[in-house]
Design an enzyme around this catalytic site. Structure first.
Site, PDB file in Angstrom:
ATOM      1  N   CYS A  82      -0.829  -5.435   6.535  1.00 34.53           N
ATOM      2  CA  CYS A  82      -0.595  -4.262   7.387  1.00 34.53           C
ATOM      3  C   CYS A  82       0.223  -4.633   8.622  1.00 34.53           C
ATOM      4  O   CYS A  82       1.007  -3.822   9.117  1.00 34.53           O
ATOM      5  CB  CYS A  82      -1.908  -3.643   7.836  1.00 34.53           C
ATOM      6  SG  CYS A  82      -3.045  -3.353   6.482  1.00 34.53           S
ATOM      7  N   CYS A  92       0.810  -1.228   0.000  1.00 30.44           N
ATOM      8  CA  CYS A  92       0.000   0.000   0.000  1.00 30.44           C
ATOM      9  C   CYS A  92       0.837   1.270   0.000  1.00 30.44           C
ATOM     10  O   CYS A  92       0.310   2.356  -0.171  1.00 30.44           O
ATOM     11  CB  CYS A  92      -0.918   0.013   1.211  1.00 30.44           C
ATOM     12  SG  CYS A  92       0.036  -0.001   2.740  1.00 30.44           S
TER      13      CYS A  92
HETATM   14 FE1  FES Z   1      -1.305   0.348   4.397  1.00 27.70          FE
HETATM   15 FE2  FES Z   1      -2.721  -1.039   6.095  1.00 27.70          FE
HETATM   16  S1  FES Z   1      -3.354  -0.346   4.165  1.00 27.70           S
HETATM   17  S2  FES Z   1      -0.697  -0.375   6.294  1.00 27.70           S
END
Ligand code: FES
Length: 131
Positions: free
Chosen positions: A106, A37
Site C-alpha cells: 500500500c 489490489c
Molecule cells: Fe489497496 Fe492498501 S489494499 S492500497
C-alpha cells in the site's frame, strides 16, 4: 487495530490525514494504480524554484494507503524535487514506525504517485524550456 500491527502513528494519520484534496492547475500531477489490489492514487504538486510548496492527494486506497500518503505529503512539502523523488516506500514505512508486512504494498502507491507527479513537473518544465 493494534492486533493487526498498526503503529500509533499510522492510526493518527489514518484518522486525521493531512493534505487530502486536489490542487487546481498543479505544476505536476501523478496517478498510479496498485497492481496488487487495484486501488488508485492521485498526487498534485505546486513547485517553486524546484521546491514543493504545496501537495495534495486523493485516493480510493485503503487505510494504510491513506496513512502513507498523508505521511508522504508531509515529508515532501518544502523539499527540493531532487530529494523528494528519492523518497521510497521504506522511508515512508520507517517514518510511520513500520507497517504490517501484508500492507507494505500500500505504501508503494504514495511514493509512486509522488514520483509520477514530479516526473510530470519535470516533463512540463523541459517542454517550456524548449518553447
Ligand atoms: Fe489497496 Fe492498501 S489494499 S492500497
Amino acid at each position: 487495530m493494534a492486533q493487526i500491527g498498526y503503529s500509533e502513528k499510522v492510526m493518527k494519520h489514518f484518522m486525521n490525514p493531512r493534505n487530502v484534496g486536489t490542487i487546481d492547475n498543479p505544476d505536476g500531477y501523478g496517478k498510479v494504480g496498485n497492481p496488487v489490489c487495484g486501488d488508485l492514487m492521485e498526487m498534485f504538486i505546486k513547485v517553486e524554484d524546484d521546491v514543493i510548496t504545496d501537495i495534495k492527494f486523493r485516493t480510493f486506497g485503503c487505510g494504510s494507503a491513506i496513512a502513507t500518503s498523508s505521511m508522504v505529503t508531509e515529508m515532501a512539502k518544502g523539499m527540493h524535487i531532487d530529494e523528494a523523488i528519492k523518497i521510497t516506500r521504506a522511508d515512508v514505512a520507517d517514518e510511520l514506525e513500520g507497517l504490517p508486512p501484508q500492507k507494505m504494498h500500500c505504501s508503494n502507491l504514495a511514493a509512486d504517485a509522488l514520483r509520477a507527479a514530479i516526473r510530470d513537473y519535470l516533463a512540463r518544465k523541459e517542454k517550456r524550456a524548449k518553447g
